[in-house]
Design a protein around this motif. Structure first.
Motif, PDB file in Angstrom:
ATOM      1  N   VAL A  18       4.161  -7.086   3.514  1.00 44.65           N
ATOM      2  CA  VAL A  18       3.426  -6.210   2.602  1.00 44.65           C
ATOM      3  C   VAL A  18       4.337  -5.748   1.475  1.00 44.65           C
ATOM      4  N   LEU A  19       3.830  -5.818   0.251  1.00 42.36           N
ATOM      5  CA  LEU A  19       4.532  -5.283  -0.918  1.00 42.36           C
ATOM      6  C   LEU A  19       3.863  -3.980  -1.317  1.00 42.36           C
ATOM      7  N   VAL A  20       4.661  -2.933  -1.468  1.00 35.02           N
ATOM      8  CA  VAL A  20       4.170  -1.660  -1.996  1.00 35.02           C
ATOM      9  C   VAL A  20       4.867  -1.440  -3.317  1.00 35.02           C
ATOM     10  N   VAL A  21       4.094  -1.209  -4.360  1.00 35.40           N
ATOM     11  CA  VAL A  21       4.663  -0.922  -5.676  1.00 35.40           C
ATOM     12  C   VAL A  21       4.508   0.567  -5.915  1.00 35.40           C
ATOM     13  N   ASN A  32       4.234   5.141   5.231  1.00 31.30           N
ATOM     14  CA  ASN A  32       4.215   5.935   6.462  1.00 31.30           C
ATOM     15  C   ASN A  32       2.999   5.579   7.327  1.00 31.30           C
ATOM     16  N   ALA A  33       1.827   5.441   6.705  1.00 31.56           N
ATOM     17  CA  ALA A  33       0.610   5.088   7.448  1.00 31.56           C
ATOM     18  C   ALA A  33       0.755   3.724   8.107  1.00 31.56           C
ATOM     19  N   MET A  34       1.306   2.761   7.381  1.00 30.63           N
ATOM     20  CA  MET A  34       1.487   1.428   7.962  1.00 30.63           C
ATOM     21  C   MET A  34       2.443   1.461   9.137  1.00 30.63           C
ATOM     22  N   LEU A  35       3.555   2.175   8.991  1.00 27.24           N
ATOM     23  CA  LEU A  35       4.561   2.203  10.047  1.00 27.24           C
ATOM     24  C   LEU A  35       4.099   2.992  11.266  1.00 27.24           C
ATOM     25  N   GLN A  36       3.285   4.009  11.057  1.00 22.71           N
ATOM     26  CA  GLN A  36       2.738   4.750  12.198  1.00 22.71           C
ATOM     27  C   GLN A  36       1.844   3.860  13.038  1.00 22.71           C
ATOM     28  N   ASN A  37       1.109   2.981  12.380  1.00 22.85           N
ATOM     29  CA  ASN A  37       0.188   2.089  13.076  1.00 22.85           C
ATOM     30  C   ASN A  37       0.834   0.786  13.517  1.00 22.85           C
ATOM     31  N   VAL A  43       7.797  -4.505   5.291  1.00 26.57           N
ATOM     32  CA  VAL A  43       7.343  -3.868   4.052  1.00 26.57           C
ATOM     33  C   VAL A  43       8.467  -3.883   3.029  1.00 26.57           C
ATOM     34  N   THR A  44       8.150  -4.332   1.827  1.00 23.16           N
ATOM     35  CA  THR A  44       9.071  -4.239   0.698  1.00 23.16           C
ATOM     36  C   THR A  44       8.463  -3.271  -0.311  1.00 23.16           C
ATOM     37  N   VAL A  45       9.250  -2.285  -0.721  1.00 25.95           N
ATOM     38  CA  VAL A  45       8.779  -1.307  -1.706  1.00 25.95           C
ATOM     39  C   VAL A  45       9.582  -1.504  -2.982  1.00 25.95           C
ATOM     40  N   VAL A  46       8.872  -1.729  -4.077  1.00 25.37           N
ATOM     41  CA  VAL A  46       9.505  -1.917  -5.386  1.00 25.37           C
ATOM     42  C   VAL A  46       9.181  -0.712  -6.253  1.00 25.37           C
ATOM     43  N   LYS A  69      13.849  -1.390  -8.885  1.00 21.59           N
ATOM     44  CA  LYS A  69      13.688  -2.157 -10.125  1.00 21.59           C
ATOM     45  C   LYS A  69      12.245  -2.044 -10.592  1.00 21.59           C
ATOM     46  N   ALA A  70      11.986  -2.530 -11.783  1.00 19.17           N
ATOM     47  CA  ALA A  70      10.613  -2.569 -12.284  1.00 19.17           C
ATOM     48  C   ALA A  70       9.859  -3.705 -11.594  1.00 19.17           C
ATOM     49  N   PHE A  71       8.564  -3.522 -11.377  1.00 24.18           N
ATOM     50  CA  PHE A  71       7.730  -4.566 -10.784  1.00 24.18           C
ATOM     51  C   PHE A  71       7.689  -5.778 -11.688  1.00 24.18           C
ATOM     52  N   SER A  72       7.756  -6.964 -11.080  1.00 26.36           N
ATOM     53  CA  SER A  72       7.570  -8.220 -11.822  1.00 26.36           C
ATOM     54  C   SER A  72       6.721  -9.161 -10.974  1.00 26.36           C
ATOM     55  N   CYS A  73       6.172 -10.162 -11.596  1.00 26.57           N
ATOM     56  CA  CYS A  73       5.295 -11.117 -10.924  1.00 26.57           C
ATOM     57  C   CYS A  73       5.986 -11.770  -9.723  1.00 26.57           C
ATOM     58  N   GLY A  74       7.276 -12.008  -9.825  1.00 24.56           N
ATOM     59  CA  GLY A  74       8.028 -12.636  -8.745  1.00 24.56           C
ATOM     60  C   GLY A  74       8.046 -11.819  -7.462  1.00 24.56           C
ATOM     61  N   ASP A  75       7.783 -10.510  -7.565  1.00 20.14           N
ATOM     62  CA  ASP A  75       7.761  -9.660  -6.369  1.00 20.14           C
ATOM     63  C   ASP A  75       6.637 -10.055  -5.415  1.00 20.14           C
ATOM     64  N   LEU A  76       5.624 -10.755  -5.926  1.00 17.49           N
ATOM     65  CA  LEU A  76       4.484 -11.161  -5.107  1.00 17.49           C
ATOM     66  C   LEU A  76       4.777 -12.388  -4.257  1.00 17.49           C
ATOM     67  N   PHE A  77       5.836 -13.102  -4.596  1.00 14.57           N
ATOM     68  CA  PHE A  77       6.140 -14.347  -3.884  1.00 14.57           C
ATOM     69  C   PHE A  77       6.381 -14.073  -2.397  1.00 14.57           C
ATOM     70  N   GLY A  78       5.659 -14.780  -1.552  1.00 11.05           N
ATOM     71  CA  GLY A  78       5.826 -14.632  -0.111  1.00 11.05           C
ATOM     72  C   GLY A  78       5.154 -13.405   0.492  1.00 11.05           C
ATOM     73  N   LYS A  79       4.396 -12.664  -0.304  1.00  3.37           N
ATOM     74  CA  LYS A  79       3.729 -11.464   0.207  1.00  3.37           C
ATOM     75  C   LYS A  79       2.293 -11.797   0.598  1.00  3.37           C
ATOM     76  N   ASP A  80       1.797 -11.114   1.620  1.00  2.00           N
ATOM     77  CA  ASP A  80       0.440 -11.339   2.104  1.00  2.00           C
ATOM     78  C   ASP A  80      -0.533 -10.269   1.633  1.00  2.00           C
ATOM     79  N   LEU A  81      -0.038  -9.059   1.465  1.00  2.00           N
ATOM     80  CA  LEU A  81      -0.844  -7.922   1.014  1.00  2.00           C
ATOM     81  C   LEU A  81      -0.036  -7.127   0.004  1.00  2.00           C
ATOM     82  N   VAL A  82      -0.730  -6.477  -0.931  1.00  2.00           N
ATOM     83  CA  VAL A  82      -0.062  -5.630  -1.918  1.00  2.00           C
ATOM     84  C   VAL A  82      -0.783  -4.297  -1.996  1.00  2.00           C
ATOM     85  N   ILE A  83       0.009  -3.243  -2.120  1.00  2.00           N
ATOM     86  CA  ILE A  83      -0.546  -1.916  -2.370  1.00  2.00           C
ATOM     87  C   ILE A  83       0.100  -1.387  -3.644  1.00  2.00           C
TER      88      ILE A  83
END
Length: 197
Positions: A18-21, A32-37, A43-46, A69-83
């Motif tokens: 999961v990518l969180v921006v 926190n919600a994801m980790l509680q469950n 999880v990668t947070v950018v 860092k600032a979000f870039s399109c490459g941050d999506l590579f290999g991710k299944d979900l984005v928030i």
């Protein structure tokens, strides 16, 4: 009359990335919600900056990475979900556009029309987990329903689930026969007469 047409799904986040921006309050809430469950969620947070609480949380989980860092399109590579969890509507819109182009499911916080999925309120009693959705209409109502159900469902229900699991494993016959037998056994859970005993 409008109806909730969402299809409920429970993700196995330990198998997904999961990518969180966004590293502010909303990002912290979502991580926190994801980790509680799902404590083993990857999880990668950018973000350009992170709340101290998010840094502390990330230190407790080896599978959570903070990337400053600032979000870039490459941050999506290999991710299944984005928030998308920033307080910048233009950035959230950009993350949504890039996710859609990459065919990655996305949730844009507080923007139902840009969400492929919602993070509902969760009631958990051991192995039982109930997700509550108001179709993005009122998270406050979902929160209140969570409180009611959390109090109404007995903690001992997990023991019942474990015993039913053992029974199910020992039942003979085809699928239909097993379902019929389990339905008969669990009638006690919904029969008004037995509730009074």
């Amino acid at each position: 009359m409008e109806e909730n047409q969402l299809f409920p799904v429970f993700f196995k986040l330990h198998r997904l990335h999961v990518l969180v921006v966004g590293g502010g309050n909303v990002g912290l809430e979502k991580v926190n919600a994801m980790l509680q469950n799902s404590p083993e969620a990857t999880v990668t947070v950018v973000s350009l900056s992170f709340l101290p609480e998010l840094k502390t949380l990330a230190k407790q989980y080896a599978n959570v990475e903070l990337v400053e860092k600032a979000f870039s399109c490459g941050d999506l590579f290999g991710k299944d979900l984005v928030i998308a969890a920033t307080n910048n509507k233009e950035l959230n819109q950009s993350v949504w556009e890039k996710a859609k182009c990459s065919k990655v499911l996305i949730n844009v916080a507080d923007t139902p029309e840009l969400c492929d999925f919602y993070l509902g309120s969760i009631v958990q009693k051991g192995n039982l987990k109930i997700a509550i959705s108001t179709n993005g209409k009122s998270p406050t109502v979902a929160k209140r329903l969570k409180q009611v159900l959390q109090e109404a469902i007995p903690d001992t229900l997990d023991e019942v689930l474990n015993k039913l699991h053992l029974i199910r494993d020992k039942l003979k016959g085809d699928f239909a026969a097993k379902v019929k037998k389990l339905n008969s056994i669990t009638d006690v859970l919904v029969d008004p007469e037995t509730k009074e005993l």
